[in-house]
Scaffold this motif. Structure first.
Motif, mmCIF file in Angstrom:
data_model
loop_
_atom_site.group_PDB
_atom_site.id
_atom_site.type_symbol
_atom_site.label_atom_id
_atom_site.label_comp_id
_atom_site.label_asym_id
_atom_site.label_seq_id
_atom_site.Cartn_x
_atom_site.Cartn_y
_atom_site.Cartn_z
ATOM 1 N N HIS A 79 0.738 -1.070 0.001
ATOM 2 C CA HIS A 79 -0.025 0.102 -0.029
ATOM 3 C C HIS A 79 0.914 1.251 0.212
ATOM 4 C CE1 HIS A 79 0.805 0.390 4.192
ATOM 5 N NE2 HIS A 79 0.492 -0.738 4.350
ATOM 6 N N SER A 80 2.326 1.210 0.155
ATOM 7 C CA SER A 80 2.999 2.231 0.145
ATOM 8 C C SER A 80 4.401 1.917 -0.320
ATOM 9 C CB SER A 80 3.141 2.913 1.550
ATOM 10 O OG SER A 80 3.548 1.982 2.400
ATOM 11 N N LEU A 85 1.409 10.529 -3.147
ATOM 12 C CA LEU A 85 1.336 11.733 -2.218
ATOM 13 C C LEU A 85 1.677 12.940 -2.928
ATOM 14 C CD1 LEU A 85 1.717 12.503 0.820
ATOM 15 C CD2 LEU A 85 4.157 11.975 0.456
ATOM 16 N N HIS A 86 0.692 13.706 -2.963
ATOM 17 C CA HIS A 86 0.648 14.917 -3.526
ATOM 18 C C HIS A 86 0.912 16.095 -2.696
ATOM 19 C CE1 HIS A 86 -0.595 13.294 -7.287
ATOM 20 N NE2 HIS A 86 0.191 13.823 -7.878
ATOM 21 N N TYR A 95 11.911 7.184 8.007
ATOM 22 C CA TYR A 95 11.623 7.725 9.069
ATOM 23 C C TYR A 95 10.473 8.728 8.799
ATOM 24 C CZ TYR A 95 16.000 5.548 11.145
ATOM 25 O OH TYR A 95 16.791 4.831 11.544
ATOM 26 N N ALA A 96 10.552 9.576 7.565
ATOM 27 C CA ALA A 96 9.495 10.618 7.689
ATOM 28 C C ALA A 96 8.316 9.829 6.896
ATOM 29 C CB ALA A 96 10.055 11.730 6.725
ATOM 30 N N LEU A 97 8.330 8.935 6.113
ATOM 31 C CA LEU A 97 7.092 8.421 5.281
ATOM 32 C C LEU A 97 6.723 7.053 5.664
ATOM 33 C CD1 LEU A 97 8.407 9.485 2.011
ATOM 34 C CD2 LEU A 97 5.997 9.891 2.915
ATOM 35 N N ALA A 98 7.475 6.146 6.179
ATOM 36 C CA ALA A 98 7.345 4.930 6.753
ATOM 37 C C ALA A 98 6.833 4.085 5.501
ATOM 38 C CB ALA A 98 6.273 4.739 7.991
ATOM 39 N N PRO A 99 7.396 3.984 4.310
ATOM 40 C CA PRO A 99 6.902 3.322 3.302
ATOM 41 C C PRO A 99 7.300 1.713 3.410
ATOM 42 C CG PRO A 99 9.001 4.197 2.677
ATOM 43 C CD PRO A 99 8.887 4.729 3.923
ATOM 44 N N GLN A 100 6.402 0.723 2.892
ATOM 45 C CA GLN A 100 6.788 -0.469 2.836
ATOM 46 C C GLN A 100 8.220 -0.773 2.183
ATOM 47 O OE1 GLN A 100 2.511 -1.389 1.788
ATOM 48 N NE2 GLN A 100 2.880 -2.999 3.478
ATOM 49 N N ARG A 127 14.848 -0.411 9.577
ATOM 50 C CA ARG A 127 13.832 -1.495 9.594
ATOM 51 C C ARG A 127 13.814 -2.438 8.395
ATOM 52 N NH1 ARG A 127 10.439 3.165 10.274
ATOM 53 N NH2 ARG A 127 9.706 2.067 8.077
ATOM 54 N N GLN A 172 11.471 -3.420 6.812
ATOM 55 C CA GLN A 172 10.331 -3.026 5.986
ATOM 56 C C GLN A 172 10.872 -2.201 4.559
ATOM 57 O OE1 GLN A 172 9.934 -2.697 9.229
ATOM 58 N NE2 GLN A 172 7.720 -2.182 9.908
ATOM 59 N N LEU A 175 -1.140 9.428 8.364
ATOM 60 C CA LEU A 175 -0.317 8.671 7.502
ATOM 61 C C LEU A 175 0.102 7.281 8.304
ATOM 62 C CD1 LEU A 175 1.800 8.320 4.875
ATOM 63 C CD2 LEU A 175 3.252 9.549 6.313
ATOM 64 N N SER A 206 4.120 1.784 6.796
ATOM 65 C CA SER A 206 4.316 0.717 7.787
ATOM 66 C C SER A 206 4.650 1.135 8.976
ATOM 67 C CB SER A 206 5.654 -0.239 6.948
ATOM 68 O OG SER A 206 6.692 0.541 7.149
ATOM 69 N N LEU A 217 5.496 6.670 12.245
ATOM 70 C CA LEU A 217 6.783 7.563 11.913
ATOM 71 C C LEU A 217 7.875 7.291 12.964
ATOM 72 C CD1 LEU A 217 5.069 10.553 10.152
ATOM 73 C CD2 LEU A 217 5.758 8.451 9.240
ATOM 74 N N GLU A 218 9.121 7.249 12.405
ATOM 75 C CA GLU A 218 10.388 7.379 13.381
ATOM 76 C C GLU A 218 11.054 8.613 13.109
ATOM 77 O OE1 GLU A 218 12.278 3.650 14.355
ATOM 78 O OE2 GLU A 218 10.948 2.699 13.028
#
Ligand SMILES: Nc1ncnc2c1ncn2[C@@H]1O[C@H](COP(=O)(O)OP(=O)(O)O)[C@@H](O)[C@H]1O
Ligand SMILES: Nc1ncnc2c1ncn2[C@@H]1O[C@H](COP(=O)(O)OP(=O)(O)O)[C@@H](O)[C@H]1O
Ligand SMILES: [Zn+2]
Ligand SMILES: [Zn+2]
Lengths: 264, 264
Positions: free
Chosen positions: A127-128, A149-150, A224-229, A257, A259, B149, B152, B155-156
């Motif tokens: 999902h990301s 993300l816009h 850290y700022a977006l936590a994408p998978q 991480r 992920q 948001l 995953s 946010l860190e």
């Protein structure tokens, strides 16, 4: 051409435009590479590529910028002020719309890449994700909750502030705005300025050690700022064979991480 | 209590829990502050605060963590492994659910703050914002496209890598994982370690000059990686009167995009 084209796409770059047609399943059935000359000539050739294919249902355009992507703006769909001669205030969408009466979507080149990776390549089932391109400059696009993300305009990821140890790397950075932001330290332009040769000609392990360190900081900040998978790295500089192994090693050492799997 | 309570909320912190009830419009009608002792005692008092109010329709909980927020997990709704004695593996939701049969939502304390700011305070009319708290540690939550948001996990943000000029600031940083990440350089704990006194007792302008510089880097990175329409800064350290003017000045100097308005 055997299959009937269903979808069209343009990667509109500052050097060349790559146009493509796919069938219903998204498999390419035709491509054309157009050198980026004047807006009229370039757009004219793109229009001719798509015109006459009555079966096209939609076209997606990923373009260099900066772009006006505000749907409420009267100049929506235009390149705004670019240093590229002749291209400021170029309306990218109207000529295509007039020639091919189908829905046309426009976004930045990195957002188009992020969306493409997410839909068709590395992002399947996620999902990301965050797609980072390390080329002449550095840019990123992100998919969050299944959508690009816009936020307020596009990401200016290239200008992230990252650690810079000036004792070890006295190069002041090549960004005209910030000097030693991410792009100023780690883009293809930065490498060329720091070492005096284009990135593809650099073989000293120290070059790629430093580059991996800067990109690891950028990937950490994206995580850290977006936590994408998942984080995906592309672009010309990322093709250098010395980079990926060092970057993987460095990310493992930082215990990023799991992920944030990095793929190419 | 005159108005009938419609919604409940808990800010579950490591030192105290703040419980509240609001009317239909979201105006507070009752609050209780519970010291954070053992899980049984603390949750017991929170349950007693909400129990018996038959008109409550839903409760929102923002908690310290780390939290298991995966709805598919058997331990969803629990604090996982925390250094705080007795609190590891504490199920936060079941005791509340049993006492008050209404929907209960749980998220991290910063996400709850981000959502609250977005819905009721500084974010009115925006589709995106980023809330950064500078307290004992540093954390952030973001609203993107009208939703928190999650990506995953949470946010860190506190562990962002930012520039650190060790000649000017030789303090190695207080983060046990990274040393001089954002939190290691600019949190309340970092200030206490670097200067030997709690942040509220520090008056030397040089302290707040440096602090503003680190927070400006963090805000820039939030703006570049998330493109929020607004950045909001909260938390104990942000209350120091010497900080805000310096931070505003510094952000103006960096010519950060106007969209990234910083409010307190
Ligand atoms: N094999 C390679 N190894 C390292 N750097 C490369 C390689 N190929 C291209 N580059 C560098 O990548 C940059 C171009 O990136 P690219 O993604 O191809 O285009 P652009 O960013 O201009 O759209 C240039 O700086 C070039 O020096
Ligand atoms: N007025 C103040 N000025 C500067 N720092 C403060 C002030 N009040 C509290 N602090 C600092 O803020 C931190 C506590 O932050 P706070 O947001 O209140 O709680 P927490 O982060 O623990 O949830 C401590 O490091 C404290 O020294
Ligand atoms: Zn820059
Ligand atoms: Zn850290």
């Amino acid at each position: 051409m055997t299959a009937r084209p269903a979808f069209g796409g343009i990667e509109a770059g500052g050097t060349k435009w790559v146009c493509g047609l796919t069938d219903e399943r998204g498999d390419l059935v035709a491509t054309d590479v157009i050198p980026t000359t004047t807006p009229d000539e370039t757009l004219g050739r793109a229009v001719r590529f798509f015109a006459g294919h009555e079966t096209i249902r939609a076209i997606g355009v990923g373009s260099f910028g900066p772009l006006d992507l505000d749907p409420a703006s009267p100049t929506h769909g235009s390149i705004t002020t670019t240093p590229k001669p002749d291209w400021s205030d170029t309306d990218l969408l109207s000529p295509l719309r007039q020639a091919v009466g189908v829905p046309i979507a426009l976004d930045t080149d990195v957002n188009a890449a992020a969306l493409g990776e997410w839909r068709h390549v590395a992002g399947a089932g996620l999902h990301s994700l965050c797609y980072i391109t390390v080329g002449t400059g550095i840019g990123a696009g992100a998919v969050v909750g299944g959508r690009l993300l816009h936020g307020s305009g596009h990401l200016e990821f290239g200008h992230l502030r990252i650690p810079h140890d000036t004792a070890r790397d006295p190069f002041p950075g090549s960004c005209p705005h910030h000097g030693d932001c991410l792009e100023g330290l780690a883009s293809g332009e930065a490498l060329r300025h720091r070492w005096g040769r284009p990135a593809e000609d650099l073989d000293d392990p120290a070059v790629w050690h430093l580059e991996a360190e800067y990109l690891a900081h950028a990937i950490a900040n994206a995580a850290y700022a977006l936590a994408p998978q998942r984080v995906i790295v592309g672009g010309g500089v990322a093709q250098h064979p010395a980079l990926l192994p060092r970057l993987r090693e460095r990310l493992a050492r930082d215990a990023l991480r799991q992920q944030a799997v990095v793929t190419w």
